[in-house]
Design a protein around this motif. Structure first.
Motif, PDB file in Angstrom:
ATOM      1  N   ARG A 140      23.838 -37.195  61.657  1.00  0.00           N
ATOM      2  CA  ARG A 140      23.307 -37.944  60.274  1.00  0.00           C
ATOM      3  C   ARG A 140      23.132 -37.215  59.353  1.00  0.00           C
ATOM      4  O   ARG A 140      22.774 -38.028  58.356  1.00  0.00           O
ATOM      5  N   ASP A 141      23.520 -36.170  58.997  1.00  0.00           N
ATOM      6  CA  ASP A 141      23.628 -35.180  58.060  1.00  0.00           C
ATOM      7  C   ASP A 141      24.227 -35.515  56.823  1.00  0.00           C
ATOM      8  O   ASP A 141      25.650 -34.408  56.784  1.00  0.00           O
ATOM      9  N   GLU A 142      25.429 -37.179  56.569  1.00  0.00           N
ATOM     10  CA  GLU A 142      25.931 -36.613  55.798  1.00  0.00           C
ATOM     11  C   GLU A 142      25.336 -36.078  53.648  1.00  0.00           C
ATOM     12  O   GLU A 142      26.410 -35.740  53.495  1.00  0.00           O
ATOM     13  N   ASP A 143      24.259 -36.611  53.594  1.00  0.00           N
ATOM     14  CA  ASP A 143      23.805 -36.567  52.276  1.00  0.00           C
ATOM     15  C   ASP A 143      22.845 -36.174  51.825  1.00  0.00           C
ATOM     16  O   ASP A 143      22.207 -35.628  51.360  1.00  0.00           O
ATOM     17  N   ASN A 144      22.179 -35.548  52.736  1.00  0.00           N
ATOM     18  CA  ASN A 144      20.121 -35.446  53.870  1.00  0.00           C
ATOM     19  C   ASN A 144      20.475 -33.949  52.944  1.00  0.00           C
ATOM     20  O   ASN A 144      19.229 -33.362  52.861  1.00  0.00           O
ATOM     21  N   ASN A 145      21.071 -33.127  53.191  1.00  0.00           N
ATOM     22  CA  ASN A 145      21.271 -31.665  53.002  1.00  0.00           C
ATOM     23  C   ASN A 145      20.229 -31.318  54.600  1.00  0.00           C
ATOM     24  O   ASN A 145      19.173 -30.724  54.249  1.00  0.00           O
ATOM     25  N   LEU A 146      19.853 -31.613  55.900  1.00  0.00           N
ATOM     26  CA  LEU A 146      19.445 -31.444  55.922  1.00  0.00           C
ATOM     27  C   LEU A 146      20.049 -29.524  56.993  1.00  0.00           C
ATOM     28  O   LEU A 146      19.255 -29.062  58.077  1.00  0.00           O
TER      29      LEU A 146
END
Length: 317
Positions: free
Chosen positions: A169-175
């Motif tokens: 789920r970390d496409e654009d969330n910078n997790l």
């Protein structure tokens, strides 16, 4: 019984994300999602100027106090942190905001708890009082030896599944950092990876033996997420709380497990002790100097967005 662990991490973020009772006053609050409110005022330029003038004159604006304290201005217009009156804490929305202290007393919210602890500063009772777990106090079933041995099997598998889910789920969330993504990608794409599910303990043990390398990174990653105040290679009671507090009400061996991890009984879990608890071989343990690679990510700012999919993960049973 399946644990809705991601939902509890949301609660843990709200309850525990800010610096707690053991941290210096100067620490910034880390409260999940607590960003300044941005309001587009449009043509109200004069109003903006007035607000800025007021803010500039407020010494408490950039003066951060630890949990349980609030900022007040003294006679010389200097900011100072004083204990918060529990009566000024917001009323809890529901029972899920209640917390249990190590004094086996239920507090209405974390605000009420830390305000109470602050008032006890300098006393023996205050020194011993910590937030034990999220939710009202209840009877915790004693952990027997066989159950204690089973705990790290599920915990390791859960940590691996958490990282895989974040990667998905970390496409654009910078997790996750780019280096972390590369490490997790190898786990994610490995055909031998045991998929998330309600697995038997025998299967979890067999998978750890056959696919041991998949668990090295998740174990170290979790330590890096917790080791923040300060980053020193040791986990204090406060640093461990975001992981420990949500688990205790549902995993009755949580306290016993972390007590066992503290092999020298010095009230801190060292990186070496942590790795040993999860069965990581000595030659695969990462040094403190290398732990910068596992520095805290923005996981807790996003974790609630995947709460609704927890039922597919079967993290703890």
């Amino acid at each position: 019984m399946r644990v809705w662990i991601f939902f509890l991490f949301c609660l843990a973020g709200k309850t525990l994300a800010a610096p707690t009772e053991e941290e210096p006053v100067v620490e910034e609050e880390l409260e999940v999602g607590a960003n300044p409110v941005q309001v587009e005022t449009g043509e109200f330029d004069e109003a903006i100027e007035v607000v800025e003038d007021v803010i500039a004159e407020n010494p408490c604006l950039n003066h951060h106090c630890k949990k349980g304290k609030v900022c007040e201005v003294d006679d010389s217009n200097q900011p100072m942190c004083v204990c918060q009156d529990p009566l000024t804490c917001p009323a809890p929305i529901g029972d899920f905001e209640h917390v249990c202290g190590t004094d086996n007393k239920t507090y209405e919210s974390s605000c009420h708890f830390f305000a109470t602890k602050c008032a006890l500063e300098g006393t023996k009772k205050g020194h011993k009082l910590h937030l034990d777990y999220i939710g009202p106090c209840k009877y915790i079933t004693p952990c027997i030896d066989n159950e204690l041995k089973e705990f790290p099997l599920r915990m390791r598998d859960w940590l691996k599944n958490v990282l895989v889910t974040l990667y998905e789920r970390d496409e654009d969330n910078n997790l996750l950092t780019e280096k972390q993504k590369l490490r997790i990608k190898k786990i994610y794409e490995n055909e031998k990876r045991l998929q998330a599910g309600d697995h038997s303990l025998d299967l979890l043990a067999l998978d750890f033996e056959k696919n041991y390398n998949m668990y090295i990174f998740p174990v170290h990653w979790q330590f890096g997420q917790l080791d923040q105040h300060p980053v020193d290679g040791f986990l204090s009671h406060t640093e461990l709380a975001p992981l420990r507090a949500p688990l205790i009400p549902m995993e009755h061996c949580t306290t016993s497990f972390f007590e066992q991890c503290d092999a020298d009984q010095d009230k801190y879990i060292a990186l070496e002790e942590w790795a040993n608890c999860f069965g990581i071989k000595e030659q695969d343990r990462i040094s403190q100097d290398e732990m910068i690679f596992f520095s805290p990510s923005n996981m807790f700012t996003y974790i609630c967005s995947i709460c609704h999919n927890v039922s597919t993960m079967n993290l703890f049973t």
